[in-house]
Scaffold this motif. Structure first.
Motif, PDB file in Angstrom:
ATOM      1  N   LEU A 369       0.831  -1.206   0.000  1.00 28.57           N
ATOM      2  CA  LEU A 369       0.000   0.000   0.000  1.00 28.57           C
ATOM      3  C   LEU A 369       0.867   1.258   0.000  1.00 28.57           C
ATOM      4  O   LEU A 369       0.524   2.265  -0.627  1.00 28.57           O
ATOM      5  N   SER A 370       2.003   1.178   0.689  1.00 30.15           N
ATOM      6  CA  SER A 370       2.891   2.335   0.706  1.00 30.15           C
ATOM      7  C   SER A 370       3.518   2.548  -0.679  1.00 30.15           C
ATOM      8  O   SER A 370       3.660   3.683  -1.157  1.00 30.15           O
ATOM      9  N   ALA A 371       3.859   1.449  -1.364  1.00 31.01           N
ATOM     10  CA  ALA A 371       4.398   1.557  -2.734  1.00 31.01           C
ATOM     11  C   ALA A 371       3.334   2.118  -3.676  1.00 31.01           C
ATOM     12  O   ALA A 371       3.624   2.955  -4.539  1.00 31.01           O
ATOM     13  N   GLU A 372       2.081   1.674  -3.504  1.00 30.16           N
ATOM     14  CA  GLU A 372       0.968   2.198  -4.308  1.00 30.16           C
ATOM     15  C   GLU A 372       0.879   3.715  -4.146  1.00 30.16           C
ATOM     16  O   GLU A 372       0.742   4.465  -5.099  1.00 30.16           O
ATOM     17  N   ASN A 373       0.962   4.129  -2.879  1.00 28.78           N
ATOM     18  CA  ASN A 373       0.836   5.535  -2.555  1.00 28.78           C
ATOM     19  C   ASN A 373       1.962   6.356  -3.179  1.00 28.78           C
ATOM     20  O   ASN A 373       1.735   7.411  -3.778  1.00 28.78           O
ATOM     21  N   GLN A 374       3.169   5.821  -3.082  1.00 24.42           N
ATOM     22  CA  GLN A 374       4.346   6.502  -3.639  1.00 24.42           C
ATOM     23  C   GLN A 374       4.210   6.672  -5.161  1.00 24.42           C
ATOM     24  O   GLN A 374       4.589   7.686  -5.722  1.00 24.42           O
ATOM     25  N   ALA A 375       3.623   5.645  -5.822  1.00 22.37           N
ATOM     26  CA  ALA A 375       3.542   5.668  -7.287  1.00 22.37           C
ATOM     27  C   ALA A 375       2.191   6.168  -7.800  1.00 22.37           C
ATOM     28  O   ALA A 375       2.018   6.325  -9.010  1.00 22.37           O
ATOM     29  N   SER A 376       1.253   6.435  -6.883  1.00 22.95           N
ATOM     30  CA  SER A 376      -0.137   6.769  -7.267  1.00 22.95           C
ATOM     31  C   SER A 376      -0.698   5.731  -8.241  1.00 22.95           C
ATOM     32  O   SER A 376      -1.269   6.061  -9.285  1.00 22.95           O
ATOM     33  N   VAL A 377      -0.526   4.480  -7.917  1.00 19.38           N
ATOM     34  CA  VAL A 377      -1.019   3.382  -8.759  1.00 19.38           C
ATOM     35  C   VAL A 377      -1.718   2.364  -7.863  1.00 19.38           C
ATOM     36  O   VAL A 377      -1.184   2.010  -6.813  1.00 19.38           O
ATOM     37  N   SER A 378      -2.885   1.902  -8.270  1.00 25.91           N
ATOM     38  CA  SER A 378      -3.569   0.854  -7.519  1.00 25.91           C
ATOM     39  C   SER A 378      -3.125  -0.510  -8.030  1.00 25.91           C
ATOM     40  O   SER A 378      -3.266  -0.809  -9.216  1.00 25.91           O
TER      41      SER A 378
END
Ligand SMILES: [Zn+2]
Length: 387
Positions: A369-378
Protein backbone atom coordinates in the motif's frame (compact mmCIF):
# COMPACT_ATOMS: atom_id res chain seq x y z
CA UNK A 1 -19.47 22.64 -23.04
CA UNK A 2 -21.22 19.37 -23.62
CA UNK A 3 -20.31 16.25 -21.68
CA UNK A 4 -22.36 13.35 -20.41
CA UNK A 5 -21.81 11.87 -16.96
CA UNK A 6 -20.35 8.78 -18.63
CA UNK A 7 -17.80 10.83 -20.58
CA UNK A 8 -16.66 12.74 -17.52
CA UNK A 9 -16.34 9.55 -15.48
CA UNK A 10 -14.22 7.99 -18.22
CA UNK A 11 -12.10 11.16 -18.36
CA UNK A 12 -11.60 11.07 -14.58
CA UNK A 13 -10.77 7.35 -14.70
CA UNK A 14 -7.94 7.99 -17.13
CA UNK A 15 -6.57 10.68 -14.86
CA UNK A 16 -6.64 8.42 -11.79
CA UNK A 17 -5.61 4.92 -10.92
CA UNK A 18 -8.70 3.23 -9.47
CA UNK A 19 -8.91 -0.24 -7.96
CA UNK A 20 -11.42 -1.54 -10.49
CA UNK A 21 -9.87 -4.17 -12.77
CA UNK A 22 -12.64 -3.85 -15.37
CA UNK A 23 -13.72 -0.32 -16.30
CA UNK A 24 -16.63 -1.30 -18.53
CA UNK A 25 -18.23 -3.30 -15.70
CA UNK A 26 -17.51 -0.41 -13.35
CA UNK A 27 -19.47 1.92 -15.63
CA UNK A 28 -22.22 -0.69 -16.18
CA UNK A 29 -22.78 -0.94 -12.43
CA UNK A 30 -23.05 2.83 -12.14
CA UNK A 31 -25.84 2.83 -14.73
CA UNK A 32 -27.88 0.71 -12.31
CA UNK A 33 -28.03 3.77 -10.07
CA UNK A 34 -27.78 6.75 -12.42
CA UNK A 35 -28.53 7.68 -16.03
CA UNK A 36 -25.02 8.40 -17.27
CA UNK A 37 -26.20 9.75 -20.65
CA UNK A 38 -27.48 12.95 -19.07
CA UNK A 39 -25.40 16.08 -19.49
CA UNK A 40 -23.18 16.99 -16.53
CA UNK A 41 -21.37 20.31 -16.32
CA UNK A 42 -17.65 19.72 -15.74
CA UNK A 43 -17.62 22.19 -12.85
CA UNK A 44 -20.38 20.13 -11.18
CA UNK A 45 -18.60 16.81 -11.65
CA UNK A 46 -17.25 16.63 -8.11
CA UNK A 47 -20.73 17.00 -6.63
CA UNK A 48 -22.16 14.56 -9.22
CA UNK A 49 -19.57 11.87 -8.39
CA UNK A 50 -19.86 12.38 -4.62
CA UNK A 51 -23.64 12.10 -4.78
CA UNK A 52 -23.42 8.96 -6.90
CA UNK A 53 -20.86 7.48 -4.47
CA UNK A 54 -23.22 7.93 -1.54
CA UNK A 55 -26.05 6.25 -3.49
CA UNK A 56 -23.86 3.30 -4.48
CA UNK A 57 -22.21 2.81 -1.07
CA UNK A 58 -23.66 0.46 1.55
CA UNK A 59 -24.43 1.34 5.14
CA UNK A 60 -24.34 -2.08 6.79
CA UNK A 61 -22.07 -4.96 7.72
CA UNK A 62 -20.82 -6.43 4.43
CA UNK A 63 -21.54 -10.12 3.90
CA UNK A 64 -21.67 -10.52 0.11
CA UNK A 65 -19.50 -9.76 -2.90
CA UNK A 66 -22.27 -7.49 -4.20
CA UNK A 67 -22.07 -5.28 -1.12
CA UNK A 68 -18.25 -5.35 -1.05
CA UNK A 69 -18.32 -4.30 -4.69
CA UNK A 70 -20.63 -1.38 -3.89
CA UNK A 71 -18.21 -0.21 -1.20
CA UNK A 72 -15.21 -0.45 -3.56
CA UNK A 73 -17.01 1.24 -6.46
CA UNK A 74 -18.05 4.07 -4.11
CA UNK A 75 -14.44 4.43 -2.92
CA UNK A 76 -13.24 4.63 -6.54
CA UNK A 77 -15.93 7.23 -7.29
CA UNK A 78 -14.74 9.39 -4.40
CA UNK A 79 -11.23 9.29 -5.82
CA UNK A 80 -12.62 10.36 -9.21
CA UNK A 81 -14.64 13.15 -7.57
CA UNK A 82 -11.41 14.66 -6.31
CA UNK A 83 -10.39 15.27 -9.92
CA UNK A 84 -12.18 18.63 -10.06
CA UNK A 85 -12.49 19.31 -13.81
CA UNK A 86 -11.69 22.83 -14.88
CA UNK A 87 -13.72 23.98 -17.87
CA UNK A 88 -10.80 26.12 -19.01
CA UNK A 89 -8.69 23.03 -19.59
CA UNK A 90 -11.36 20.97 -21.33
CA UNK A 91 -12.22 21.03 -25.02
CA UNK A 92 -15.78 21.96 -25.95
CA UNK A 93 -16.70 18.26 -26.23
CA UNK A 94 -15.01 14.87 -26.70
CA UNK A 95 -15.50 15.27 -30.44
CA UNK A 96 -13.75 18.67 -30.39
CA UNK A 97 -10.86 17.16 -28.47
CA UNK A 98 -10.55 14.40 -31.03
CA UNK A 99 -10.61 16.66 -34.09
CA UNK A 100 -8.04 18.96 -32.48
CA UNK A 101 -5.67 15.97 -32.25
CA UNK A 102 -5.28 15.64 -36.00
CA UNK A 103 -2.66 18.34 -36.44
CA UNK A 104 -0.88 17.63 -33.15
CA UNK A 105 -0.43 13.98 -34.06
CA UNK A 106 0.67 14.75 -37.60
CA UNK A 107 3.30 17.25 -36.37
CA UNK A 108 4.52 14.78 -33.76
CA UNK A 109 4.98 12.00 -36.31
CA UNK A 110 6.75 14.35 -38.73
CA UNK A 111 9.48 14.59 -36.06
CA UNK A 112 10.10 10.88 -36.61
CA UNK A 113 10.22 11.26 -40.37
CA UNK A 114 6.77 9.68 -40.71
CA UNK A 115 4.48 11.42 -43.15
CA UNK A 116 0.94 10.16 -42.73
CA UNK A 117 -1.24 10.70 -45.79
CA UNK A 118 -4.24 12.92 -45.18
CA UNK A 119 -6.84 10.56 -43.69
CA UNK A 120 -10.35 11.87 -43.27
CA UNK A 121 -11.58 11.58 -39.70
CA UNK A 122 -15.12 10.21 -39.68
CA UNK A 123 -17.22 10.05 -36.53
CA UNK A 124 -20.08 7.67 -37.32
CA UNK A 125 -23.05 6.07 -35.60
CA UNK A 126 -22.09 2.63 -36.96
CA UNK A 127 -19.19 1.30 -39.00
CA UNK A 128 -19.76 0.54 -42.68
CA UNK A 129 -20.40 -3.11 -43.58
CA UNK A 130 -18.81 -5.64 -43.12
CA UNK A 131 -17.03 -3.95 -40.19
CA UNK A 132 -20.29 -3.11 -38.44
CA UNK A 133 -20.08 -6.49 -36.68
CA UNK A 134 -16.86 -5.68 -34.82
CA UNK A 135 -16.94 -4.15 -31.38
CA UNK A 136 -14.15 -1.68 -32.12
CA UNK A 137 -14.08 1.97 -31.04
CA UNK A 138 -12.14 2.98 -34.16
CA UNK A 139 -10.67 1.52 -37.33
CA UNK A 140 -8.70 2.68 -40.35
CA UNK A 141 -9.82 1.11 -43.65
CA UNK A 142 -7.13 1.23 -46.35
CA UNK A 143 -6.99 1.16 -50.15
CA UNK A 144 -7.76 -2.57 -50.16
CA UNK A 145 -10.93 -2.04 -48.10
CA UNK A 146 -11.92 0.80 -50.43
CA UNK A 147 -11.58 -1.45 -53.48
CA UNK A 148 -13.07 -4.55 -51.86
CA UNK A 149 -15.96 -3.04 -49.90
CA UNK A 150 -16.30 0.47 -51.28
CA UNK A 151 -15.43 2.08 -47.94
CA UNK A 152 -13.60 5.39 -48.41
CA UNK A 153 -10.15 5.29 -46.76
CA UNK A 154 -9.78 7.19 -43.55
CA UNK A 155 -10.06 6.86 -39.79
CA UNK A 156 -13.48 6.00 -38.39
CA UNK A 157 -14.65 6.44 -34.80
CA UNK A 158 -17.90 5.13 -33.39
CA UNK A 159 -19.71 8.02 -31.75
CA UNK A 160 -21.04 5.96 -28.83
CA UNK A 161 -17.48 4.89 -27.97
CA UNK A 162 -15.90 8.35 -27.87
CA UNK A 163 -14.14 9.02 -24.59
CA UNK A 164 -12.09 11.97 -23.37
CA UNK A 165 -8.32 11.44 -23.71
CA UNK A 166 -8.65 7.79 -24.79
CA UNK A 167 -10.05 8.64 -28.23
CA UNK A 168 -7.16 11.06 -28.84
CA UNK A 169 -4.53 8.44 -27.99
CA UNK A 170 -6.44 5.91 -30.09
CA UNK A 171 -6.40 8.34 -33.00
CA UNK A 172 -2.58 8.44 -32.84
CA UNK A 173 -2.58 4.62 -32.81
CA UNK A 174 -4.86 4.45 -35.88
CA UNK A 175 -2.68 6.87 -37.86
CA UNK A 176 0.16 4.30 -37.74
CA UNK A 177 -2.15 1.80 -39.50
CA UNK A 178 -2.82 4.34 -42.25
CA UNK A 179 0.93 4.50 -42.98
CA UNK A 180 1.46 0.73 -43.26
CA UNK A 181 -1.83 0.55 -45.14
CA UNK A 182 -0.31 2.71 -47.88
CA UNK A 183 2.58 0.30 -48.40
CA UNK A 184 0.98 -3.13 -48.64
CA UNK A 185 -2.74 -2.93 -47.89
CA UNK A 186 -3.31 -6.46 -49.21
CA UNK A 187 -1.35 -7.85 -46.22
CA UNK A 188 -3.58 -8.43 -43.21
CA UNK A 189 -2.95 -6.00 -40.36
CA UNK A 190 -2.46 -7.20 -36.79
CA UNK A 191 0.09 -8.90 -34.57
CA UNK A 192 3.25 -6.89 -33.95
CA UNK A 193 1.84 -3.93 -35.92
CA UNK A 194 -0.65 -3.41 -33.07
CA UNK A 195 2.24 -3.28 -30.61
CA UNK A 196 4.18 -0.82 -32.77
CA UNK A 197 1.05 1.34 -33.10
CA UNK A 198 0.86 1.32 -29.30
CA UNK A 199 4.50 2.40 -28.91
CA UNK A 200 4.69 5.08 -31.61
CA UNK A 201 0.99 6.02 -31.67
CA UNK A 202 -0.57 5.64 -28.22
CA UNK A 203 2.61 6.33 -26.21
CA UNK A 204 4.87 8.67 -28.24
CA UNK A 205 1.97 10.30 -30.12
CA UNK A 206 -0.22 10.40 -27.00
CA UNK A 207 2.49 12.28 -25.09
CA UNK A 208 1.94 15.28 -27.35
CA UNK A 209 -1.61 15.53 -25.97
CA UNK A 210 -1.57 14.27 -22.40
CA UNK A 211 0.80 13.55 -19.49
CA UNK A 212 2.55 10.16 -19.09
CA UNK A 213 0.41 9.40 -16.03
CA UNK A 214 -2.79 9.40 -18.12
CA UNK A 215 -1.29 7.07 -20.70
CA UNK A 216 -0.10 4.71 -17.98
CA UNK A 217 -3.61 4.55 -16.49
CA UNK A 218 -5.07 4.03 -19.95
CA UNK A 219 -2.78 1.06 -20.57
CA UNK A 220 -3.52 -0.51 -17.20
CA UNK A 221 -7.30 -0.25 -17.67
CA UNK A 222 -7.13 -1.19 -21.33
CA UNK A 223 -4.41 -3.83 -21.42
CA UNK A 224 -4.28 -5.25 -17.89
CA UNK A 225 -8.02 -5.40 -17.31
CA UNK A 226 -9.40 -8.65 -15.94
CA UNK A 227 -12.24 -10.63 -17.59
CA UNK A 228 -12.14 -8.36 -20.61
CA UNK A 229 -12.01 -9.63 -24.23
CA UNK A 230 -8.79 -11.51 -25.01
CA UNK A 231 -7.95 -9.15 -27.86
CA UNK A 232 -6.77 -6.53 -25.36
CA UNK A 233 -4.36 -8.97 -23.71
CA UNK A 234 -3.02 -9.71 -27.19
CA UNK A 235 -2.45 -5.99 -27.77
CA UNK A 236 -0.49 -5.92 -24.50
CA UNK A 237 1.60 -8.94 -25.55
CA UNK A 238 2.42 -7.40 -28.91
CA UNK A 239 3.33 -4.16 -27.15
CA UNK A 240 5.87 -6.15 -25.15
CA UNK A 241 7.35 -7.43 -28.40
CA UNK A 242 7.43 -3.91 -29.82
CA UNK A 243 9.14 -2.72 -26.63
CA UNK A 244 12.00 -5.18 -27.29
CA UNK A 245 12.45 -3.62 -30.72
CA UNK A 246 12.17 -0.13 -29.25
CA UNK A 247 14.92 -0.84 -26.70
CA UNK A 248 17.24 -2.02 -29.49
CA UNK A 249 16.40 0.38 -32.32
CA UNK A 250 14.54 3.31 -30.71
CA UNK A 251 11.74 5.22 -32.40
CA UNK A 252 13.90 5.63 -35.50
CA UNK A 253 14.05 1.88 -36.03
CA UNK A 254 10.35 1.34 -35.33
CA UNK A 255 9.34 4.22 -37.64
CA UNK A 256 11.53 2.79 -40.40
CA UNK A 257 9.80 -0.56 -39.96
CA UNK A 258 6.41 1.15 -40.27
CA UNK A 259 7.42 2.79 -43.56
CA UNK A 260 8.49 -0.65 -44.88
CA UNK A 261 4.95 -1.95 -44.36
CA UNK A 262 3.10 -4.95 -43.03
CA UNK A 263 5.07 -7.75 -44.66
CA UNK A 264 8.28 -6.36 -43.12
CA UNK A 265 6.58 -6.05 -39.72
CA UNK A 266 5.36 -9.67 -39.82
CA UNK A 267 8.90 -10.78 -40.72
CA UNK A 268 10.31 -8.74 -37.81
CA UNK A 269 7.79 -10.41 -35.48
CA UNK A 270 9.33 -13.80 -36.30
CA UNK A 271 12.81 -12.52 -35.36
CA UNK A 272 11.47 -11.35 -32.00
CA UNK A 273 10.31 -14.90 -31.35
CA UNK A 274 13.48 -16.66 -32.47
CA UNK A 275 15.70 -14.15 -30.69
CA UNK A 276 17.52 -12.85 -33.78
CA UNK A 277 15.83 -9.42 -33.83
CA UNK A 278 19.04 -7.55 -32.98
CA UNK A 279 20.33 -8.47 -36.43
CA UNK A 280 17.43 -6.73 -38.21
CA UNK A 281 18.63 -4.21 -40.75
CA UNK A 282 17.13 -1.14 -39.06
CA UNK A 283 18.67 2.21 -38.11
CA UNK A 284 18.97 3.05 -34.41
CA UNK A 285 18.05 6.36 -32.79
CA UNK A 286 15.52 8.62 -31.01
CA UNK A 287 15.30 6.93 -27.62
CA UNK A 288 12.60 8.98 -25.91
CA UNK A 289 12.73 8.72 -22.11
CA UNK A 290 9.03 9.53 -21.55
CA UNK A 291 7.93 6.88 -24.05
CA UNK A 292 10.30 4.39 -22.43
CA UNK A 293 8.99 5.18 -18.96
CA UNK A 294 5.40 4.40 -20.06
CA UNK A 295 6.51 1.15 -21.71
CA UNK A 296 8.56 0.07 -18.72
CA UNK A 297 5.58 0.60 -16.48
CA UNK A 298 2.92 -0.95 -18.73
CA UNK A 299 5.01 -3.91 -19.96
CA UNK A 300 7.15 -4.65 -16.91
CA UNK A 301 6.65 -2.55 -13.79
CA UNK A 302 2.92 -2.91 -13.21
CA UNK A 303 1.77 -6.07 -11.37
CA UNK A 304 -1.57 -7.19 -12.82
CA UNK A 305 -2.13 -10.33 -10.76
CA UNK A 306 -3.18 -8.86 -7.41
CA UNK A 307 -6.78 -8.85 -8.63
CA UNK A 308 -9.44 -10.37 -6.38
CA UNK A 309 -13.13 -10.78 -5.88
CA UNK A 310 -14.57 -7.64 -4.24
CA UNK A 311 -14.82 -9.20 -0.78
CA UNK A 312 -11.25 -10.55 -0.91
CA UNK A 313 -9.91 -7.20 -2.11
CA UNK A 314 -11.70 -5.32 0.66
CA UNK A 315 -10.31 -7.73 3.26
CA UNK A 316 -6.78 -7.69 1.84
CA UNK A 317 -6.76 -3.88 1.96
CA UNK A 318 -7.32 -4.01 5.73
CA UNK A 319 -4.83 -6.72 6.68
CA UNK A 320 -2.08 -5.51 9.01
CA UNK A 321 0.64 -7.42 10.78
CA UNK A 322 -0.39 -8.38 14.33
CA UNK A 323 -4.14 -8.01 13.76
CA UNK A 324 -6.53 -10.84 14.53
CA UNK A 325 -8.89 -12.03 11.79
CA UNK A 326 -11.77 -10.46 13.72
CA UNK A 327 -9.96 -7.13 13.85
CA UNK A 328 -9.33 -7.25 10.09
CA UNK A 329 -12.99 -7.98 9.40
CA UNK A 330 -14.08 -5.12 11.68
CA UNK A 331 -11.68 -2.73 9.96
CA UNK A 332 -13.11 -3.80 6.59
CA UNK A 333 -16.74 -3.72 7.87
CA UNK A 334 -17.09 -7.34 6.78
CA UNK A 335 -19.08 -9.99 8.64
CA UNK A 336 -16.45 -11.86 10.78
CA UNK A 337 -18.22 -15.19 10.18
CA UNK A 338 -17.20 -15.19 6.50
CA UNK A 339 -13.86 -13.40 6.93
CA UNK A 340 -11.84 -16.27 8.45
CA UNK A 341 -12.05 -18.60 5.46
CA UNK A 342 -11.53 -15.80 2.95
CA UNK A 343 -8.49 -14.35 4.72
CA UNK A 344 -6.80 -17.71 4.93
CA UNK A 345 -7.43 -18.32 1.22
CA UNK A 346 -6.01 -14.87 0.25
CA UNK A 347 -2.94 -15.60 2.40
CA UNK A 348 -2.23 -18.91 0.70
CA UNK A 349 -2.91 -17.66 -2.83
CA UNK A 350 -1.10 -14.33 -2.69
CA UNK A 351 1.67 -14.91 -0.14
CA UNK A 352 1.06 -11.27 0.79
CA UNK A 353 0.87 -12.20 4.47
CA UNK A 354 1.00 -15.21 6.76
CA UNK A 355 -1.82 -16.28 9.02
CA UNK A 356 -0.60 -17.66 12.35
CA UNK A 357 -3.65 -19.23 13.98
CA UNK A 358 -6.22 -16.46 14.10
CA UNK A 359 -3.61 -13.72 13.84
CA UNK A 360 -1.81 -12.11 10.92
CA UNK A 361 1.92 -12.79 11.33
CA UNK A 362 4.27 -11.40 8.69
CA UNK A 363 2.58 -9.07 6.22
CA UNK A 364 3.67 -7.20 3.10
CA UNK A 365 0.28 -5.50 2.66
CA UNK A 366 1.54 -2.36 4.40
CA UNK A 367 4.56 -2.21 2.06
CA UNK A 368 2.40 -2.78 -1.00
CA UNK A 369 0.00 0.00 0.00
CA UNK A 370 2.89 2.34 0.71
CA UNK A 371 4.40 1.56 -2.73
CA UNK A 372 0.97 2.20 -4.31
CA UNK A 373 0.84 5.54 -2.56
CA UNK A 374 4.35 6.50 -3.64
CA UNK A 375 3.54 5.67 -7.29
CA UNK A 376 -0.14 6.77 -7.27
CA UNK A 377 -1.02 3.38 -8.76
CA UNK A 378 -3.57 0.85 -7.52
CA UNK A 379 -2.10 -2.64 -7.48
CA UNK A 380 -4.59 -4.42 -5.20
CA UNK A 381 -7.60 -4.49 -7.50
CA UNK A 382 -11.11 -5.94 -7.49
CA UNK A 383 -12.88 -7.59 -10.39
CA UNK A 384 -16.46 -6.31 -10.56
CA UNK A 385 -19.05 -8.97 -11.34
CA UNK A 386 -21.14 -8.86 -14.51
CA UNK A 387 -24.21 -6.71 -14.08
ZN1 LIG B 1 -4.68 -1.08 -34.10
Amino acid sequence: MSYTGRELIYGALYMNSCRTANIERFIDHLTEYQDLDETVLPREFEEFAQRLASIVDVDKLIATDTDAQRRLIATDLRLLASEGFSERNLPESVEHGLTSSEKTVRDRFEQLGLHPVASKLNIVERFPEPFDKFDWAAFAPDREDEQEFGIPQGIYFKRSRLRPLYSQALYAHEVIHTITGQVDPHVYVGGLEEGIAEVIGTCYGGLAMMPPKVLKNMLVYGRHGVERPKIWSLYRDHTRQAMLLYCEFGLTGLSTLVTRGREAIHAAAATVLDGSYKKLDLPRGKFDSDTLSILEFACLGFIPSYAYSPIDCLLALHVRSGMTVTEVSHAASIDPSIAKERISSIASESALFVLNGSKVGYSNVERLLSAENQASVSILRYVPGKS
